[in-house]
Design an enzyme around this catalytic site. Structure first.
Site, PDB file in Angstrom:
ATOM      1  N   ARG A  48      42.225  42.344  47.631  1.00 18.28           N
ATOM      2  CA  ARG A  48      41.544  41.996  46.535  1.00 18.28           C
ATOM      3  C   ARG A  48      40.989  43.400  45.873  1.00 18.28           C
ATOM      4  O   ARG A  48      41.058  44.453  46.415  1.00 18.28           O
ATOM      5  CB  ARG A  48      40.154  41.065  46.786  1.00 18.28           C
ATOM      6  N   GLY A  49      40.439  43.143  44.729  1.00 15.54           N
ATOM      7  CA  GLY A  49      40.128  44.347  43.837  1.00 15.54           C
ATOM      8  C   GLY A  49      41.179  44.889  42.983  1.00 15.54           C
ATOM      9  O   GLY A  49      42.360  44.742  43.384  1.00 15.54           O
ATOM     10  N   ALA A  50      40.996  44.824  41.552  1.00 11.39           N
ATOM     11  CA  ALA A  50      41.984  45.001  40.637  1.00 11.39           C
ATOM     12  C   ALA A  50      43.203  45.976  40.833  1.00 11.39           C
ATOM     13  O   ALA A  50      44.288  45.523  40.950  1.00 11.39           O
ATOM     14  CB  ALA A  50      41.139  45.230  39.333  1.00 11.39           C
ATOM     15  N   ARG A  89      46.400  35.438  40.951  1.00 10.74           N
ATOM     16  CA  ARG A  89      44.937  35.569  40.386  1.00 10.74           C
ATOM     17  C   ARG A  89      44.984  35.887  38.845  1.00 10.74           C
ATOM     18  O   ARG A  89      45.789  36.537  38.396  1.00 10.74           O
ATOM     19  CB  ARG A  89      44.104  36.776  40.983  1.00 10.74           C
ATOM     20  N   GLN A 199      31.400  40.777  48.916  1.00  9.03           N
ATOM     21  CA  GLN A 199      32.521  41.977  49.004  1.00  9.03           C
ATOM     22  C   GLN A 199      31.215  43.157  49.307  1.00  9.03           C
ATOM     23  O   GLN A 199      31.617  44.311  49.876  1.00  9.03           O
ATOM     24  CB  GLN A 199      32.934  42.152  47.734  1.00  9.03           C
ATOM     25  N   ASP A 240      37.538  44.467  36.332  1.00  9.71           N
ATOM     26  CA  ASP A 240      38.682  43.672  36.405  1.00  9.71           C
ATOM     27  C   ASP A 240      39.769  43.788  35.022  1.00  9.71           C
ATOM     28  O   ASP A 240      40.838  43.429  35.454  1.00  9.71           O
ATOM     29  CB  ASP A 240      38.553  42.252  36.939  1.00  9.71           C
ATOM     30  N   ASN A 250      34.128  41.842  35.302  1.00 10.85           N
ATOM     31  CA  ASN A 250      33.957  42.182  36.751  1.00 10.85           C
ATOM     32  C   ASN A 250      33.070  41.114  37.633  1.00 10.85           C
ATOM     33  O   ASN A 250      32.751  40.097  36.829  1.00 10.85           O
ATOM     34  CB  ASN A 250      32.836  43.482  36.744  1.00 10.85           C
ATOM     35  N   LYS A 251      32.964  41.369  38.668  1.00 14.51           N
ATOM     36  CA  LYS A 251      32.587  40.347  39.849  1.00 14.51           C
ATOM     37  C   LYS A 251      31.259  39.598  39.170  1.00 14.51           C
ATOM     38  O   LYS A 251      30.337  40.250  38.644  1.00 14.51           O
ATOM     39  CB  LYS A 251      32.246  41.052  41.043  1.00 14.51           C
TER      40      LYS A 251
HETATM   41  O1  MRU Z   1      37.223  39.060  43.616  1.00 18.22           O
HETATM   42  P1  MRU Z   1      37.518  40.586  43.912  1.00 18.22           P
HETATM   43  O2  MRU Z   1      36.883  40.759  45.225  1.00 18.22           O
HETATM   44  O3  MRU Z   1      38.775  40.760  43.669  1.00 18.22           O
HETATM   45  O4  MRU Z   1      36.661  41.393  42.960  1.00 18.22           O
HETATM   46  C1  MRU Z   1      36.629  42.723  42.767  1.00 18.22           C
HETATM   47  C2  MRU Z   1      35.672  43.173  41.680  1.00 18.22           C
HETATM   48  O5  MRU Z   1      35.262  42.575  40.821  1.00 18.22           O
HETATM   49  C3  MRU Z   1      35.945  44.736  41.446  1.00 18.22           C
HETATM   50  O6  MRU Z   1      34.790  45.169  41.290  1.00 18.22           O
HETATM   51  C4  MRU Z   1      37.073  45.202  40.533  1.00 18.22           C
HETATM   52  O7  MRU Z   1      38.284  44.465  40.775  1.00 18.22           O
HETATM   53  C5  MRU Z   1      37.233  46.569  40.471  1.00 18.22           C
HETATM   54  S1  MRU Z   1      37.916  47.343  42.071  1.00 18.22           S
HETATM   55  C6  MRU Z   1      38.162  49.096  41.799  1.00 18.22           C
END
Ligand code: MRU
Length: 360
Positions: A48-50, A89, A199, A240, A250-251
């Site tokens: 996960r993470g963009a 996603r 996370q 994201d 973002n999250k």
């Molecule tokens: O749902 P996730 O864990 O994929 O969400 C991740 C985030 O919101 C991060 O802050 C974002 O992807 C940046 S990662 C460098």
């Protein structure tokens, strides 16, 4: 500092990732053999993470090309792989960026397999360098506060995991932090737990521990209190998807931190690899698709029990329903600056175009 990677290739030219669902309790890796493996890894948040979602999708296309050639399938198999991965996603735009990049590379290819392998590899290497540079440009912002505080500890609050585990190496928010540590600056990170999937407590705390960065875990609701009491010098988060006018998805919960930071006059920085820019849209609130995930992620918490097993625990009455929006949008006006691989800019169209004139 001993960095590690979150995605790599194997001797037999498959792809391997860390199963992030098991961290911090177990370090388990998963080999991806087919594009479906990559799709499932993204959907179920093994990765996960963009930026890491983008890198995994890119290698997913490489795996699809390999399957197509090995099994003598026709081009519709590859088209299906593109559309399945695209649907894995919805919010992080790096996914679509990486797939478009793979499509362009393959459109001009003679040797499909080599082209896909190299294009995916380039996406991975590009992310490493991008994140390193975000650290180079973000470091002076930490140094400035350290100088103002005459060498005292700089307290940084972050939400979710926009560290190495969300990228390939370095991470976005962690890159300036790791580079500050390497320079001998004193930093301390307030880690939001980041419900529902935690996370922060599972991943950010894990990687900060591995890199000996002083940190403290806090519940998601603690940030405002800490800010009111002068215990936060800066907030740094990832993104994201960032729009042309500088709105940042973002999250879920990021927006609330931005509001609290604004009220307390604390700088709120967003680290942005340009692969997360979506210059085709303006208004984040109306134009960014917000992922909604299974309600059980809210109704249960997963952790290590007294028996040593990793298991889910129900935290509400059996029949209580839950809503589970994965992301929120922080309007540009609440963002102090955006830190990119080309420098630091205002969260505005003008600011972004000053660094990325190719979008003019
Ligand atoms: O749902 P996730 O864990 O994929 O969400 C991740 C985030 O919101 C991060 O802050 C974002 O992807 C940046 S990662 C460098």
């Amino acid at each position: 500092m001993s960095k590690f990677r979150t995605i790599w290739t194997t001797e037999d030219k498959y792809v391997e990732v860390i199963d992030q669902r098991k961290l911090p309790h177990e370090y388990v890796t998963v080999k991806l053999l087919t594009y479906k493996d990559a799709e499932v890894a993204i959907k179920e948040m093994t990765v996960r993470g963009a930026p890491l979602i983008g890198a995994t999708a890119a290698y997913g296309i490489y795996l699809a090309v390999r399957e197509m050639l090995e099994n003598q399938l026709n081009g519709s198999f590859l088209d299906q792989a593109f559309s399945d991965l695209r649907a894995s996603r919805p919010t992080a735009v790096n996914l679509f960026w990486a797939l478009d990049k793979m499509r362009n590379a393959l459109d001009n290819a003679d040797d499909f397999l080599t082209t896909a392998w190299e294009a995916a590899g380039n996406i991975v290497e590009e992310d490493v360098e991008t994140c390193r540079l975000i650290g180079v440009y973000g470091l002076p912002l930490i140094e400035e506060i350290a100088a103002r505080k005459q060498g005292e500890v700089v307290n940084i609050l972050t939400h979710c995991n926009a560290g190495m585990l969300g990228c390939v190496e370095w991470g976005t928010i962690t890159s300036p932090i790791y580079q500050a540590m390497e320079k001998g600056l004193k930093v301390h990170v307030w880690v939001d737990e980041t419900r529902p999937r935690n996370q922060g407590s599972n991943l950010t705390a894990y990687e900060l521990t591995r890199h000996n960065v002083p940190h403290t875990l806090i519940v998601d609701n603690a940030g405002g209190h800490l800010m009111q009491h002068g215990m936060v010098d800066m907030v740094i988060v990832g993104t994201d998807r960032t729009t042309r006018q500088g709105d940042v998805a973002n999250k879920i919960g990021t927006y609330l931190k931005a509001l609290a930071a604004y009220d307390n006059k604390i700088p709120f920085y967003v680290t942005l690899p340009s692969t997360t820019l979506d210059m085709s849209i303006n208004n984040g609130l109306t134009e960014i698709p917000i992922e909604e995930r299974n309600q059980d992620e809210v109704r249960y918490m997963i952790g290590k029990g007294a028996n040593g097993n990793i298991e889910p625990v129900l935290i509400c009455p059996e029949t209580t329903p839950a809503s589970n929006y994965g992301f929120d949008v922080t309007p540009a006006r609440l963002v102090t600056k955006i830190i990119t691989e080309r420098g630091v800019c205002d969260a505005s169209e003008e600011g972004l175009l000053s660094l990325f004139p190719e979008y003019n």
